[in-house]
Design a protein around this motif. Structure first.
Motif, mmCIF file in Angstrom:
data_model
loop_
_atom_site.group_PDB
_atom_site.id
_atom_site.type_symbol
_atom_site.label_atom_id
_atom_site.label_comp_id
_atom_site.label_asym_id
_atom_site.label_seq_id
_atom_site.Cartn_x
_atom_site.Cartn_y
_atom_site.Cartn_z
ATOM 1 N N THR A 53 2.059 2.083 -3.440
ATOM 2 C CA THR A 53 1.070 2.738 -4.299
ATOM 3 C C THR A 53 0.835 4.190 -3.879
ATOM 4 O O THR A 53 0.567 5.044 -4.723
ATOM 5 N N GLY B 232 1.571 7.028 -6.324
ATOM 6 C CA GLY B 232 0.330 7.724 -6.645
ATOM 7 C C GLY B 232 0.408 9.216 -6.397
ATOM 8 O O GLY B 232 -0.175 10.008 -7.140
ATOM 9 N N ALA C 231 -2.378 -3.623 -8.065
ATOM 10 C CA ALA C 231 -1.810 -2.422 -7.440
ATOM 11 C C ALA C 231 -1.075 -1.568 -8.456
ATOM 12 O O ALA C 231 -1.036 -0.332 -8.337
ATOM 13 N N THR D 163 -8.354 -0.066 -7.546
ATOM 14 C CA THR D 163 -7.579 0.701 -6.576
ATOM 15 C C THR D 163 -8.157 0.633 -5.174
ATOM 16 O O THR D 163 -7.413 0.794 -4.201
ATOM 17 N N HIS E 80 0.832 -1.208 0.000
ATOM 18 C CA HIS E 80 0.000 0.000 0.000
ATOM 19 C C HIS E 80 0.868 1.260 0.000
ATOM 20 O O HIS E 80 0.581 2.221 -0.726
ATOM 21 N N PRO F 146 -3.317 2.574 -10.999
ATOM 22 C CA PRO F 146 -2.865 3.935 -11.288
ATOM 23 C C PRO F 146 -2.776 4.243 -12.785
ATOM 24 O O PRO F 146 -3.018 5.373 -13.200
#
Length: 350
Positions: A98, A102, A175, A203, A95, A179
């Motif tokens: 990302t 992100g 994952a 997502t 996580h 994006p």
């Protein structure tokens, strides 16, 4: 069973999850501290990416690990099994990967109340008068930190129960793919709901709850329970995405700890914004034409009524997910625990 006995069981279930989450937080801190010590032996600059991850890991809500641990315990898993802590910690590192990447893609300046990794290191580069372009340097640090989190997540997964690994193979590509779909939707800037909804599923819908729950149940040797809980996990995870959209568009940065409205300038078409543009074509111009402020866009967004629709959608998804629990082969205390987690995930304020 009496009401008192049921309440006591529910309290014990909550405390068991909370104790395991403390162990996950400690595992992350000790793992990253050991990696920092190793990197420091290589070179002083080598610790920068590890420090960025440690800073982020210290302040996270551990939502995904919580779903993983709950799925594991609800399936009868042993809370003393060290491997489940590693499995949950690996989820959090994935996580973090990302989040760091992100924030670069979104142009977000803050994360969890602090400067985002790329923003912090762009500023450091600029204030120290280093050579090259500050923006590219900051984004480069963020790419490295996000990649490192991905590598570390695989390392921790090596110590996880065998049953958790199938879901891990499914989770990692989602994952990375999510994006990209965000980028594609922003490039097309279309109000059509199909791509934003698929992005939301990849997502949030699957990564936030469904995959972590399935990993936990499978780690306890109950793939049947993983399948039974899949509709719950997907509904609750999907409900968390419109909540993200509402907080992004309308939330107070001082409270949420994230940049307000980063989706507007980069033309990210969330489900919320896509539905608003379908109702009011002028919104597209407000976003694409120069000179319009986020406050103008927010006001127009509110006028369309889509925020009320989003709240109704969230409520529907939570009800849909919790209805699944009634037929799931779960002890009552874990049914109650998952109901509470659904409400917390869908109605959070940051």
């Amino acid at each position: 069973m009496t009401r008192r006995a049921a309440t006591e069981q529910a309290v014990r279930a909550r405390r068991t999850v909370e104790d395991l989450l403390r162990r996950v937080r400690h595992r992350l801190a000790s793992f990253l501290a050991a990696e920092r010590a190793h990197c420091a032996e290589v070179h002083e600059h080598a610790v920068v990416a590890v420090d960025a991850l440690a800073d982020l890991a210290a302040g996270g809500p551990l939502l995904r690990p919580a779903f993983c641990l709950t799925g594991y315990l609800a399936a009868g898993g042993d809370p003393e099994e060290a491997g489940i802590v590693d499995a949950a910690a690996a989820l959090e590192l994935l996580h973090l990967s990302t989040l760091v990447h992100g924030d670069v893609l979104d142009g977000s300046r803050t994360r969890r109340g602090k400067p985002a990794v790329h923003a912090l290191h762009s500023t450091l580069h600029r204030t120290r008068g280093w050579h090259g372009e500050s923006r590219r340097f900051g984004e480069g640090v963020a790419v490295v930190a996000g990649d490192l989190a991905l590598v570390y997540s695989d390392e921790l997964m090596a110590g996880a129960p065998r049953g958790a690994r199938t879901e891990w193979r499914r989770l990692r590509p989602e994952a990375v793919l999510g994006p990209y779909l965000d980028l594609a939707a922003a490039a097309e800037f279309s109000a059509a709901p199909d791509l934003p909804r698929l992005t939301a599923l990849l997502t949030s819908g699957r990564r936030a709850a469904r995959r972590p729950l399935a990993r936990g149940a499978s780690a306890a040797g109950r793939p049947d329970l993983a399948g039974a809980l899949a509709p719950y996990g997907e509904a609750v995870g999907e409900a968390s995405r419109p909540r993200d959209d509402l907080l992004d568009a309308l939330g107070d940065p001082a409270h949420t700890g994230a940049t307000a409205g980063p989706d507007f300038p980069r033309h990210k078409v969330t489900l919320l914004l896509g539905r608003a543009m379908q109702r009011d074509s002028r919104l597209r111009d407000l976003i694409t034409e120069p000179g319009h402020t986020p406050d103008e866009i927010r006001a127009r967004l509110l006028e369309t009524g889509v925020t009320a629709d989003a709240e109704q959608r969230i409520a529907h998804l939570v009800d849909q997910g919790c209805a699944v629990l009634a037929d799931a082969p779960l002890p009552p205390q874990w049914r109650a625990r998952l109901t509470d987690m659904a409400l917390r995930a869908a109605y959070r304020d940051k």
